[in-house]
Design a protein around this motif. Structure first.
Motif, PDB file in Angstrom:
ATOM      1  N   VAL A  11       0.835  -1.204   0.000  1.00 18.32           N
ATOM      2  CA  VAL A  11       0.000   0.000   0.000  1.00 18.32           C
ATOM      3  C   VAL A  11       0.871   1.256   0.000  1.00 18.32           C
ATOM      4  CG1 VAL A  11      -1.692   1.326   1.326  1.00 18.32           C
ATOM      5  CG2 VAL A  11      -1.995  -1.125   1.021  1.00 18.32           C
ATOM      6  N   ASP A  12       1.975   1.233   0.749  1.00 18.52           N
ATOM      7  CA  ASP A  12       2.875   2.391   0.772  1.00 18.52           C
ATOM      8  C   ASP A  12       3.470   2.670  -0.606  1.00 18.52           C
ATOM      9  OD1 ASP A  12       2.403   2.877   3.449  1.00 18.52           O
ATOM     10  OD2 ASP A  12       4.297   1.986   4.139  1.00 18.52           O
ATOM     11  N   ASP A  31       2.845   6.018  -2.843  1.00 15.98           N
ATOM     12  CA  ASP A  31       3.923   6.843  -3.414  1.00 15.98           C
ATOM     13  C   ASP A  31       3.690   7.101  -4.896  1.00 15.98           C
ATOM     14  OD1 ASP A  31       5.214   6.996  -0.968  1.00 15.98           O
ATOM     15  OD2 ASP A  31       6.686   5.419  -1.447  1.00 15.98           O
ATOM     16  N   VAL A  32       3.316   6.043  -5.618  1.00 13.04           N
ATOM     17  CA  VAL A  32       3.032   6.190  -7.050  1.00 13.04           C
ATOM     18  C   VAL A  32       1.829   7.109  -7.253  1.00 13.04           C
ATOM     19  CG1 VAL A  32       2.291   4.973  -9.146  1.00 13.04           C
ATOM     20  CG2 VAL A  32       4.082   3.994  -7.676  1.00 13.04           C
ATOM     21  N   ALA A  33       0.787   6.901  -6.455  1.00 14.37           N
ATOM     22  CA  ALA A  33      -0.419   7.730  -6.570  1.00 14.37           C
ATOM     23  C   ALA A  33      -0.099   9.185  -6.267  1.00 14.37           C
ATOM     24  CB  ALA A  33      -1.507   7.222  -5.626  1.00 14.37           C
ATOM     25  N   ASN A  86       0.153  14.600  -8.304  1.00 13.07           N
ATOM     26  CA  ASN A  86       0.821  15.873  -8.552  1.00 13.07           C
ATOM     27  C   ASN A  86       0.843  16.212 -10.035  1.00 13.07           C
ATOM     28  OD1 ASN A  86       1.334  16.543  -5.901  1.00 13.07           O
ATOM     29  ND2 ASN A  86       3.280  15.468  -5.854  1.00 13.07           N
ATOM     30  N   ALA A  87       0.840  15.189 -10.885  1.00 10.16           N
ATOM     31  CA  ALA A  87       0.854  15.415 -12.327  1.00 10.16           C
ATOM     32  C   ALA A  87      -0.548  15.634 -12.893  1.00 10.16           C
ATOM     33  CB  ALA A  87       1.514  14.234 -13.031  1.00 10.16           C
ATOM     34  N   HIS A  88      -1.568  15.128 -12.199  1.00  9.21           N
ATOM     35  CA  HIS A  88      -2.937  15.200 -12.700  1.00  9.21           C
ATOM     36  C   HIS A  88      -3.861  15.713 -11.597  1.00  9.21           C
ATOM     37  CE1 HIS A  88      -1.642  12.912 -16.178  1.00  9.21           C
ATOM     38  NE2 HIS A  88      -1.034  12.084 -15.343  1.00  9.21           N
ATOM     39  N   ALA A  89      -4.233  16.956 -11.683  1.00  8.00           N
ATOM     40  CA  ALA A  89      -5.040  17.586 -10.630  1.00  8.00           C
ATOM     41  C   ALA A  89      -6.373  16.894 -10.417  1.00  8.00           C
ATOM     42  CB  ALA A  89      -5.266  19.062 -10.973  1.00  8.00           C
ATOM     43  N   ASP A  90      -6.899  16.216 -11.432  1.00  6.58           N
ATOM     44  CA  ASP A  90      -8.210  15.569 -11.287  1.00  6.58           C
ATOM     45  C   ASP A  90      -8.143  14.290 -10.451  1.00  6.58           C
ATOM     46  OD1 ASP A  90      -6.721  14.426 -13.382  1.00  6.58           O
ATOM     47  OD2 ASP A  90      -8.517  13.574 -14.290  1.00  6.58           O
ATOM     48  N   LEU A 101      -5.333   5.841  -0.397  1.00  5.83           N
ATOM     49  CA  LEU A 101      -4.391   4.761  -0.118  1.00  5.83           C
ATOM     50  C   LEU A 101      -3.761   4.928   1.257  1.00  5.83           C
ATOM     51  CD1 LEU A 101      -2.797   4.423  -3.627  1.00  5.83           C
ATOM     52  CD2 LEU A 101      -4.024   2.636  -2.409  1.00  5.83           C
ATOM     53  N   ALA A 102      -3.503   6.157   1.652  1.00  5.37           N
ATOM     54  CA  ALA A 102      -2.964   6.404   2.993  1.00  5.37           C
ATOM     55  C   ALA A 102      -3.941   5.927   4.056  1.00  5.37           C
ATOM     56  CB  ALA A 102      -2.637   7.884   3.164  1.00  5.37           C
ATOM     57  N   THR A 103      -5.224   6.101   3.808  1.00  2.00           N
ATOM     58  CA  THR A 103      -6.249   5.636   4.744  1.00  2.00           C
ATOM     59  C   THR A 103      -6.212   4.119   4.878  1.00  2.00           C
ATOM     60  OG1 THR A 103      -7.662   7.522   4.223  1.00  2.00           O
ATOM     61  CG2 THR A 103      -8.739   5.598   5.197  1.00  2.00           C
ATOM     62  N   VAL A 104      -6.065   3.415   3.757  1.00  2.00           N
ATOM     63  CA  VAL A 104      -5.956   1.952   3.801  1.00  2.00           C
ATOM     64  C   VAL A 104      -4.696   1.553   4.567  1.00  2.00           C
ATOM     65  CG1 VAL A 104      -5.634  -0.143   2.425  1.00  2.00           C
ATOM     66  CG2 VAL A 104      -7.260   1.591   1.670  1.00  2.00           C
ATOM     67  N   GLY A 105      -3.593   2.231   4.287  1.00  2.00           N
ATOM     68  CA  GLY A 105      -2.346   1.936   4.989  1.00  2.00           C
ATOM     69  C   GLY A 105      -2.472   2.133   6.486  1.00  2.00           C
TER      70      GLY A 105
END
Length: 66
Positions: free
Chosen positions: A28-29, A33-35, A40-44, A52-56
């Motif tokens: 998940v970490d 990181d990838v997400a 940061n590249a895609h504002a949408d 994902l941080a919530t799942v982690g």
């Protein structure tokens, strides 16, 4: 709904001893990181890293104490 499904699947893998909690947290970490980079590249897509941080965080609660 998709987040709930993913979290349920991860907990199911752990319950069946197919992966450890530590393995799941690491997976998940890496995904977070990838997400984060994609967010940061895609504002949408800014909330995927947060989800994902919530799942982690949920999985970390299941880690054994040292």
């Amino acid at each position: 709904a998709a987040l709930l499904l993913v979290e349920s699947l991860v907990h199911g893998l752990i319950a069946r001893d197919l992966i450890t909690v530590a393995d799941a947290v690491e997976i998940v970490d890496v995904a977070a990181d990838v997400a984060y980079d994609l967010d940061n590249a895609h504002a949408d897509r800014r909330n995927s890293a947060g989800l994902l941080a919530t799942v982690g965080d949920s999985l970390r609660g299941d880690l054994p104490l040292d």
